[in-house]
Design a protein around this motif. Sequence first.
Motif, PDB file in Angstrom:
ATOM      1  N   MET A  76      46.272  -6.780   5.597  1.00  0.00           N
ATOM      2  CA  MET A  76      46.614  -7.757   4.558  1.00  0.00           C
ATOM      3  C   MET A  76      45.979  -7.378   3.218  1.00  0.00           C
ATOM      4  O   MET A  76      46.597  -7.567   2.166  1.00  0.00           O
ATOM      5  CB  MET A  76      46.173  -9.166   4.965  1.00  0.00           C
ATOM      6  N   ASN A  77      44.757  -6.845   3.248  1.00  0.00           N
ATOM      7  CA  ASN A  77      44.109  -6.415   2.003  1.00  0.00           C
ATOM      8  C   ASN A  77      44.879  -5.273   1.359  1.00  0.00           C
ATOM      9  O   ASN A  77      45.078  -5.257   0.136  1.00  0.00           O
ATOM     10  CB  ASN A  77      42.661  -5.989   2.265  1.00  0.00           C
ATOM     11  N   ILE A  78      45.332  -4.318   2.166  1.00  0.00           N
ATOM     12  CA  ILE A  78      46.105  -3.189   1.645  1.00  0.00           C
ATOM     13  C   ILE A  78      47.440  -3.689   1.105  1.00  0.00           C
ATOM     14  O   ILE A  78      47.878  -3.287   0.027  1.00  0.00           O
ATOM     15  CB  ILE A  78      46.294  -2.107   2.725  1.00  0.00           C
ATOM     16  N   LYS A  79      48.083  -4.601   1.830  1.00  0.00           N
ATOM     17  CA  LYS A  79      49.371  -5.150   1.381  1.00  0.00           C
ATOM     18  C   LYS A  79      49.199  -5.909   0.062  1.00  0.00           C
ATOM     19  O   LYS A  79      50.035  -5.803  -0.834  1.00  0.00           O
ATOM     20  CB  LYS A  79      49.939  -6.073   2.452  1.00  0.00           C
ATOM     21  N   ARG A  80      48.099  -6.634  -0.080  1.00  0.00           N
ATOM     22  CA  ARG A  80      47.815  -7.369  -1.320  1.00  0.00           C
ATOM     23  C   ARG A  80      47.694  -6.402  -2.495  1.00  0.00           C
ATOM     24  O   ARG A  80      48.264  -6.631  -3.566  1.00  0.00           O
ATOM     25  CB  ARG A  80      46.528  -8.181  -1.162  1.00  0.00           C
ATOM     26  N   LEU A  81      46.968  -5.291  -2.288  1.00  0.00           N
ATOM     27  CA  LEU A  81      46.825  -4.297  -3.358  1.00  0.00           C
ATOM     28  C   LEU A  81      48.184  -3.713  -3.740  1.00  0.00           C
ATOM     29  O   LEU A  81      48.477  -3.505  -4.918  1.00  0.00           O
ATOM     30  CB  LEU A  81      45.894  -3.167  -2.908  1.00  0.00           C
ATOM     31  N   MET A  82      49.022  -3.453  -2.726  1.00  0.00           N
ATOM     32  CA  MET A  82      50.338  -2.881  -3.002  1.00  0.00           C
ATOM     33  C   MET A  82      51.215  -3.885  -3.751  1.00  0.00           C
ATOM     34  O   MET A  82      51.951  -3.506  -4.658  1.00  0.00           O
ATOM     35  CB  MET A  82      51.002  -2.412  -1.707  1.00  0.00           C
ATOM     36  N   ASP A  83      51.136  -5.151  -3.386  1.00  0.00           N
ATOM     37  CA  ASP A  83      51.944  -6.179  -4.055  1.00  0.00           C
ATOM     38  C   ASP A  83      51.508  -6.385  -5.507  1.00  0.00           C
ATOM     39  O   ASP A  83      52.339  -6.639  -6.372  1.00  0.00           O
ATOM     40  CB  ASP A  83      51.867  -7.508  -3.305  1.00  0.00           C
ATOM     41  N   LEU A  84      50.196  -6.279  -5.755  1.00  0.00           N
ATOM     42  CA  LEU A  84      49.693  -6.428  -7.114  1.00  0.00           C
ATOM     43  C   LEU A  84      50.161  -5.286  -8.003  1.00  0.00           C
ATOM     44  O   LEU A  84      50.318  -5.465  -9.212  1.00  0.00           O
ATOM     45  CB  LEU A  84      48.162  -6.455  -7.125  1.00  0.00           C
ATOM     46  N   GLY A  85      50.384  -4.130  -7.409  1.00  0.00           N
ATOM     47  CA  GLY A  85      50.838  -2.979  -8.168  1.00  0.00           C
ATOM     48  C   GLY A  85      49.734  -2.308  -8.962  1.00  0.00           C
ATOM     49  O   GLY A  85      50.012  -1.583  -9.917  1.00  0.00           O
ATOM     50  N   ASN A  86      48.471  -2.537  -8.584  1.00  0.00           N
ATOM     51  CA  ASN A  86      47.398  -1.852  -9.292  1.00  0.00           C
ATOM     52  C   ASN A  86      47.267  -0.408  -8.798  1.00  0.00           C
ATOM     53  O   ASN A  86      48.005   0.025  -7.910  1.00  0.00           O
ATOM     54  CB  ASN A  86      46.068  -2.620  -9.159  1.00  0.00           C
ATOM     55  N   TYR A  87      46.341   0.338  -9.380  1.00  0.00           N
ATOM     56  CA  TYR A  87      46.251   1.776  -9.107  1.00  0.00           C
ATOM     57  C   TYR A  87      46.048   2.056  -7.613  1.00  0.00           C
ATOM     58  O   TYR A  87      46.741   2.903  -7.032  1.00  0.00           O
ATOM     59  CB  TYR A  87      45.112   2.381  -9.923  1.00  0.00           C
ATOM     60  N   ARG A  88      45.110   1.351  -6.995  1.00  0.00           N
ATOM     61  CA  ARG A  88      44.844   1.584  -5.573  1.00  0.00           C
ATOM     62  C   ARG A  88      46.069   1.258  -4.726  1.00  0.00           C
ATOM     63  O   ARG A  88      46.358   1.939  -3.749  1.00  0.00           O
ATOM     64  CB  ARG A  88      43.642   0.749  -5.111  1.00  0.00           C
ATOM     65  N   GLY A  89      46.789   0.200  -5.098  1.00  0.00           N
ATOM     66  CA  GLY A  89      48.001  -0.154  -4.373  1.00  0.00           C
ATOM     67  C   GLY A  89      49.067   0.913  -4.496  1.00  0.00           C
ATOM     68  O   GLY A  89      49.764   1.226  -3.516  1.00  0.00           O
ATOM     69  N   LEU A  90      49.217   1.494  -5.694  1.00  0.00           N
ATOM     70  CA  LEU A  90      50.190   2.565  -5.880  1.00  0.00           C
ATOM     71  C   LEU A  90      49.834   3.787  -5.045  1.00  0.00           C
ATOM     72  O   LEU A  90      50.710   4.443  -4.473  1.00  0.00           O
ATOM     73  CB  LEU A  90      50.274   2.958  -7.360  1.00  0.00           C
ATOM     74  N   ARG A  91      48.546   4.101  -4.980  1.00  0.00           N
ATOM     75  CA  ARG A  91      48.111   5.254  -4.178  1.00  0.00           C
ATOM     76  C   ARG A  91      48.411   5.017  -2.696  1.00  0.00           C
ATOM     77  O   ARG A  91      48.856   5.918  -1.992  1.00  0.00           O
ATOM     78  CB  ARG A  91      46.619   5.535  -4.374  1.00  0.00           C
ATOM     79  N   HIS A  92      48.183   3.791  -2.221  1.00  0.00           N
ATOM     80  CA  HIS A  92      48.530   3.461  -0.832  1.00  0.00           C
ATOM     81  C   HIS A  92      50.025   3.613  -0.618  1.00  0.00           C
ATOM     82  O   HIS A  92      50.461   4.180   0.380  1.00  0.00           O
ATOM     83  CB  HIS A  92      48.111   2.027  -0.495  1.00  0.00           C
ATOM     84  N   ARG A  93      50.822   3.091  -1.542  1.00  0.00           N
ATOM     85  CA  ARG A  93      52.276   3.114  -1.415  1.00  0.00           C
ATOM     86  C   ARG A  93      52.805   4.544  -1.365  1.00  0.00           C
ATOM     87  O   ARG A  93      53.731   4.852  -0.626  1.00  0.00           O
ATOM     88  CB  ARG A  93      52.896   2.353  -2.593  1.00  0.00           C
ATOM     89  N   ARG A  94      52.223   5.429  -2.171  1.00  0.00           N
ATOM     90  CA  ARG A  94      52.686   6.816  -2.227  1.00  0.00           C
ATOM     91  C   ARG A  94      52.078   7.699  -1.149  1.00  0.00           C
ATOM     92  O   ARG A  94      52.457   8.865  -1.032  1.00  0.00           O
ATOM     93  CB  ARG A  94      52.355   7.411  -3.587  1.00  0.00           C
ATOM     94  N   GLY A  95      51.116   7.173  -0.387  1.00  0.00           N
ATOM     95  CA  GLY A  95      50.507   7.958   0.680  1.00  0.00           C
ATOM     96  C   GLY A  95      49.560   9.024   0.171  1.00  0.00           C
ATOM     97  O   GLY A  95      49.416  10.087   0.788  1.00  0.00           O
ATOM     98  N   LEU A  96      48.906   8.753  -0.950  1.00  0.00           N
ATOM     99  CA  LEU A  96      47.959   9.692  -1.547  1.00  0.00           C
ATOM    100  C   LEU A  96      46.545   9.166  -1.381  1.00  0.00           C
ATOM    101  O   LEU A  96      46.344   7.982  -1.079  1.00  0.00           O
ATOM    102  CB  LEU A  96      48.283   9.860  -3.037  1.00  0.00           C
ATOM    103  N   PRO A  97      45.529  10.027  -1.586  1.00  0.00           N
ATOM    104  CA  PRO A  97      44.142   9.552  -1.473  1.00  0.00           C
ATOM    105  C   PRO A  97      43.867   8.421  -2.461  1.00  0.00           C
ATOM    106  O   PRO A  97      44.318   8.453  -3.602  1.00  0.00           O
ATOM    107  CB  PRO A  97      43.311  10.786  -1.814  1.00  0.00           C
ATOM    108  N   VAL A  98      43.123   7.411  -2.008  1.00  0.00           N
ATOM    109  CA  VAL A  98      42.930   6.200  -2.787  1.00  0.00           C
ATOM    110  C   VAL A  98      41.626   6.251  -3.577  1.00  0.00           C
ATOM    111  O   VAL A  98      41.517   5.659  -4.641  1.00  0.00           O
ATOM    112  CB  VAL A  98      42.932   4.970  -1.849  1.00  0.00           C
TER     113      VAL A  98
END
Length: 122
Positions: A76-98
Amino acid sequence: MARIAGVNIPTNKRVIIALQYIHGIGEKFAKDITEKANIPAERRVNELTDAEVILIREAIDRDYVVEGDLRRNVAMNIKRLMDLGNYRGLRHRRGLPVRGQRTHTNARTRKGPAKPIAGKKK
């Protein structure tokens, strides 16, 4: 075979080592749990009485977030970061190091196997 927090812990190992088979309990938490339950460090799981197993189970349920709840919280924490669209969320979404690691070389664990690019040969 003792069952604690939905996990069958091995019977022939010391209690501190066996508790670490539960997701979310490491060495420090395992030592803290055994101290709260007044279990000696050298005691093995197959030597535990039913009352001691119940004490351990209650201590874990009361004080720690483990197994499914912990996995759900992290997801849920990772999903929250991805939904916010902040830098860490974008890195998670793209499958790159966070956490700021380099990606020009290395990062193969996170990026997956190398994909060949046509005409890249030097």
